[in-house]
Design a protein around this motif. Sequence first.
Motif, PDB file in Angstrom:
ATOM      1  N   TRP A   5      23.836  94.770  48.115  1.00 28.79           N
ATOM      2  CA  TRP A   5      25.010  94.141  48.693  1.00 28.79           C
ATOM      3  C   TRP A   5      26.244  94.982  48.423  1.00 28.79           C
ATOM      4  N   LYS A   6      27.053  95.181  49.462  1.00 25.72           N
ATOM      5  CA  LYS A   6      28.271  95.989  49.380  1.00 25.72           C
ATOM      6  C   LYS A   6      29.485  95.089  49.581  1.00 25.72           C
ATOM      7  N   TYR A   7      30.487  95.246  48.722  1.00 27.06           N
ATOM      8  CA  TYR A   7      31.744  94.506  48.836  1.00 27.06           C
ATOM      9  C   TYR A   7      32.473  94.950  50.104  1.00 27.06           C
ATOM     10  N   TYR A  62      34.535  98.311  43.658  1.00 24.11           N
ATOM     11  CA  TYR A  62      33.487  97.302  43.462  1.00 24.11           C
ATOM     12  C   TYR A  62      32.119  97.969  43.539  1.00 24.11           C
ATOM     13  N   HIS A 121      30.638  90.038  51.068  1.00 18.61           N
ATOM     14  CA  HIS A 121      29.718  91.158  50.843  1.00 18.61           C
ATOM     15  C   HIS A 121      28.743  91.214  51.998  1.00 18.61           C
ATOM     16  N   SER A 138      35.180  86.456  47.980  1.00 15.01           N
ATOM     17  CA  SER A 138      34.870  87.838  48.373  1.00 15.01           C
ATOM     18  C   SER A 138      33.720  87.818  49.366  1.00 15.01           C
TER      19      SER A 138
END
Length: 162
Positions: free
Chosen positions: A30-32, A63, A158, A156
């Motif tokens: 998972w990428k911010y 992140y 993601h 946030s």
Amino acid sequence: MRFRLLIIVLLLFEVSSAQEKSSELILGNWKYIKTIDLRSTNEKSKYEDIPWDPIETDDRTGYPIRTFIENGEFTNYYTNDLTEQGKWEIQDSILILTHRISPKTVLSNKERSEKFVQKGAITKGSDGLIYQQPIEIKIKLLTKEKLELGNEKTYSIHEKIK
């Protein structure tokens, strides 16, 4: 009475099934993407902004790319030289992350680490490794491609990396 018991059993099965589904959906990298802040100016003024000096990351977001593994382990990847590991679980739409303190850090600060374990600031796991106190984050949304962590006002976003 039997009808109530049947409903209770069905509800328990649904909750268990939903938790299993969340635990399957979260697996992977998972990428911010960004943080959403829907608080009013008045709400924001009640809290002091803490200056944030982001950690250096390969993607320049500050992140980590977080990888959730099927065995309940996770890795935070910042750069080739900086990663963190720990354990994860989902309970009642809450993501619980327990960061592992690297054995190298524990050994280089053995007395300090033992003192913090005695005070309860950090814990020794059943695996013999040392962990920080768990962090609990509300899961606002979890799909195959998108993860939102936080509450209705600040959260946030993601995205899953393929």
